[in-house]
Design a protein around this motif. Structure first.
Motif, PDB file in Angstrom:
ATOM      1  N   GLU A 115       0.866  -1.181   0.000  1.00  0.00           N
ATOM      2  CA  GLU A 115       0.000   0.000   0.000  1.00  0.00           C
ATOM      3  C   GLU A 115       0.901   1.228   0.000  1.00  0.00           C
ATOM      4  OE1 GLU A 115      -2.791   1.788   3.300  1.00  0.00           O
ATOM      5  OE2 GLU A 115      -3.942   0.326   2.133  1.00  0.00           O
ATOM      6  N   GLU A 116       0.786   2.022  -1.062  1.00  0.00           N
ATOM      7  CA  GLU A 116       1.657   3.184  -1.229  1.00  0.00           C
ATOM      8  C   GLU A 116       0.929   4.471  -0.864  1.00  0.00           C
ATOM      9  OE1 GLU A 116       4.667   3.198  -1.522  1.00  0.00           O
ATOM     10  OE2 GLU A 116       5.495   1.948  -3.104  1.00  0.00           O
ATOM     11  N   THR A 117       1.683   5.460  -0.459  1.00  0.00           N
ATOM     12  CA  THR A 117       1.120   6.785  -0.220  1.00  0.00           C
ATOM     13  C   THR A 117       0.668   7.390  -1.540  1.00  0.00           C
ATOM     14  OG1 THR A 117       3.254   7.890  -0.498  1.00  0.00           O
ATOM     15  CG2 THR A 117       2.689   7.116   1.725  1.00  0.00           C
ATOM     16  N   ALA A 118      -0.156   8.403  -1.445  1.00  0.00           N
ATOM     17  CA  ALA A 118      -0.642   9.062  -2.656  1.00  0.00           C
ATOM     18  C   ALA A 118       0.510   9.676  -3.449  1.00  0.00           C
ATOM     19  CB  ALA A 118      -1.668  10.135  -2.283  1.00  0.00           C
ATOM     20  N   ALA A 119       1.487  10.250  -2.738  1.00  0.00           N
ATOM     21  CA  ALA A 119       2.605  10.913  -3.422  1.00  0.00           C
ATOM     22  C   ALA A 119       3.420   9.914  -4.238  1.00  0.00           C
ATOM     23  CB  ALA A 119       3.501  11.611  -2.395  1.00  0.00           C
ATOM     24  N   ILE A 120       3.748   8.775  -3.637  1.00  0.00           N
ATOM     25  CA  ILE A 120       4.533   7.778  -4.358  1.00  0.00           C
ATOM     26  C   ILE A 120       3.701   7.135  -5.453  1.00  0.00           C
ATOM     27  CG2 ILE A 120       5.730   5.558  -4.134  1.00  0.00           C
ATOM     28  CD1 ILE A 120       6.746   6.415  -1.457  1.00  0.00           C
ATOM     29  N   ARG A 164       0.823   9.978 -12.522  1.00  0.00           N
ATOM     30  CA  ARG A 164      -0.439  10.710 -12.382  1.00  0.00           C
ATOM     31  C   ARG A 164      -0.270  11.845 -11.378  1.00  0.00           C
ATOM     32  NH1 ARG A 164      -5.061   6.042 -12.014  1.00  0.00           N
ATOM     33  NH2 ARG A 164      -6.280   7.893 -11.444  1.00  0.00           N
ATOM     34  N   THR A 165      -1.317  12.664 -11.288  1.00  0.00           N
ATOM     35  CA  THR A 165      -1.318  13.758 -10.308  1.00  0.00           C
ATOM     36  C   THR A 165      -2.624  13.841  -9.548  1.00  0.00           C
ATOM     37  OG1 THR A 165      -2.101  15.313 -11.995  1.00  0.00           O
ATOM     38  CG2 THR A 165       0.295  15.142 -11.682  1.00  0.00           C
ATOM     39  N   ASP A 166      -3.577  12.954  -9.850  1.00  0.00           N
ATOM     40  CA  ASP A 166      -4.926  13.096  -9.306  1.00  0.00           C
ATOM     41  C   ASP A 166      -5.191  12.238  -8.073  1.00  0.00           C
ATOM     42  OD1 ASP A 166      -4.588  10.882 -11.058  1.00  0.00           O
ATOM     43  OD2 ASP A 166      -6.769  10.607 -11.093  1.00  0.00           O
ATOM     44  N   LEU A 167      -4.260  11.361  -7.714  1.00  0.00           N
ATOM     45  CA  LEU A 167      -4.496  10.471  -6.578  1.00  0.00           C
ATOM     46  C   LEU A 167      -4.266  11.221  -5.271  1.00  0.00           C
ATOM     47  CD1 LEU A 167      -2.688   7.287  -7.947  1.00  0.00           C
ATOM     48  CD2 LEU A 167      -5.154   7.765  -7.929  1.00  0.00           C
ATOM     49  N   THR A 168      -5.211  11.092  -4.353  1.00  0.00           N
ATOM     50  CA  THR A 168      -5.113  11.822  -3.082  1.00  0.00           C
ATOM     51  C   THR A 168      -5.124  10.901  -1.864  1.00  0.00           C
ATOM     52  OG1 THR A 168      -7.512  12.109  -3.025  1.00  0.00           O
ATOM     53  CG2 THR A 168      -6.204  13.876  -4.042  1.00  0.00           C
ATOM     54  N   ALA A 169      -5.307   9.612  -2.077  1.00  0.00           N
ATOM     55  CA  ALA A 169      -5.367   8.647  -0.968  1.00  0.00           C
ATOM     56  C   ALA A 169      -4.374   7.520  -1.231  1.00  0.00           C
ATOM     57  CB  ALA A 169      -6.792   8.085  -0.833  1.00  0.00           C
ATOM     58  N   PRO A 170      -4.009   6.775  -0.198  1.00  0.00           N
ATOM     59  CA  PRO A 170      -3.116   5.624  -0.401  1.00  0.00           C
ATOM     60  C   PRO A 170      -3.714   4.634  -1.400  1.00  0.00           C
ATOM     61  CG  PRO A 170      -3.306   6.141   1.938  1.00  0.00           C
ATOM     62  CD  PRO A 170      -4.324   6.980   1.241  1.00  0.00           C
TER      63      PRO A 170
END
Length: 365
Positions: A284-289, A296-302
């Protein structure tokens, strides 16, 4: 006689296997709820997914100099001797020293001496305190001779605990004024050095390093201060191995562990079962990674990511060697496609053998 219908029937039933197939894992990307992402690992992805656990001491710890070996601290115990040059001195007679044993430096750093009064002892060396006492007593008795000896007391100690040869409270003395020397004085670590972590707490600040970093970088051999608390502990990170490889929950054998090394730790791929194209690392990765890995740039959750390593590629081994494992990862190796056919044939062969046996028994009845 068993025909194609029997083969299809057997293949449709649930044959034993070690886990999902590559196609089943990829199907997760098509789910509308709780989707996962299957990410083929290349050099870029390996770099983007790397997140080193950085341990370091605060700069405040690194900049502190070694304590003077004779510096008096609050809590220390002193032995003070006074010689007087008159027959009837204020503290004793000529030639016989007056000895004040176990003179305790109080919490504010002061001592009390008869005929000299209360004076600051902390932050002075024994020689500096001797000069102060001499000056104070000179007003009461002519030319007194004073000697001050410091013994390690409560104010110049550290506490050391955890995976260490001898837990306890130790005095900061000339040979043990730095971290490495104090660990050696306490008997050294009692776990494998490669997985030993040191945490030092000083007041409200704390910092951690790997034991290996202490010996590799002399700057980490910091000077100790009274009241320091040193904790030696074993690395508690683990990963889980499943599928066509050794299956276990495995502790990290060293601070940095690659996917290739993780496979080696559990015995490598099982040559009769494993598909080297389907080595997965579930995480399970963080949104930033996740954004960096997926472009991408739209992911805000793990996000749930399934990294897939293809060891058959020309640089597959090198990529697996650069892809770093993390605490809680699951490494899963899929079975080779032919394994299922082998199992089907085994079932069919077993079924035919059983049928023939039953027929022979019936004929003989």
């Amino acid at each position: 006689m068993l025909g194609l219908g029997s083969v299809l029937s057997v293949s449709a039933c649930g044959l034993p296997r070690s886990g999902p197939k590559i196609s089943e894992i990829r199907a997760g990307t098509r789910l509308k709820q709780n989707p996962s992402f299957v990410v083929p690992v290349d050099e870029r992805v390996a770099r983007a997914a790397t997140l080193d656990v950085a341990y370091a001491f605060p700069n405040a710890f690194l900049k502190v100099g070694k304590m003077g070996s004779d510096t008096i601290n609050p809590g220390d115990t002193l032995v003070i001797q006074v010689w007087e040059n008159v027959d009837q001195g204020v503290m004793g007679s000529r030639g016989a020293p007056t000895t004040l044993q176990n003179t305790q430096v109080d919490g504010e750093g002061y001592i009390y001496l008869p005929y000299a009064g209360r004076m600051k002892a902390a932050d002075n060396t024994p020689d500096q305190l001797r000069a102060l006492i001499t000056d104070k007593l000179s007003a009461q008795t002519p030319n007194p001779q004073v000697q001050v000896d410091r013994t390690a007391g409560d104010g110049a100690t550290i506490s050391i605990m955890g995976e260490i040869g001898g837990q306890g409270v130790y005095a900061i003395e000339r040979p043990t004024r730095t971290l490495a020397a104090m660990i050696a004085r306490a008997g050294g670590v009692s776990v494998t050095p490669e997985i030993a972590r040191i945490t030092l707490t000083r007041g409200k600040q704390s910092g951690s390093i790997w034991l290996k970093d202490l010996y590799d970088n002399p700057a980490n051999d910091i000077a100790l201060r009274p009241g320091d608390v040193i904790l030696l502990e074993k690395d508690t990170r683990t990963f889980t191995a499943l599928g066509a490889t050794g299956q276990a929950q495995v502790p990290f054998p060293k601070p940095r562990l690659s996917a290739l090394e993780a496979l080696a730790v559990v015995g490598g791929l099982q040559t009769s079962l494993a598909d080297p194209k389907g080595v997965f690392v579930f995480r399970e990765e963080t949104a930033a990674i996740s954004n960096a890995v997926l472009g991408r740039t739209d992911l805000t959750a793990p996000q749930q990511l399934a990294y897939v390593l293809d060891l058959t590629r020309p640089n597959g081994m090198f990529i697996a060697r650069s892809f770093q494992m993390r605490d809680g990862d699951t490494i899963y190796v899929t079975e080779a496609p032919y394994v299922q056919w082998t199992k089907i044939l085994a079932v069919l062969t077993g079924s035919a053998t059983s049928a023939n046996s039953l027929s022979s028994i019936a004929s003989g009845a």
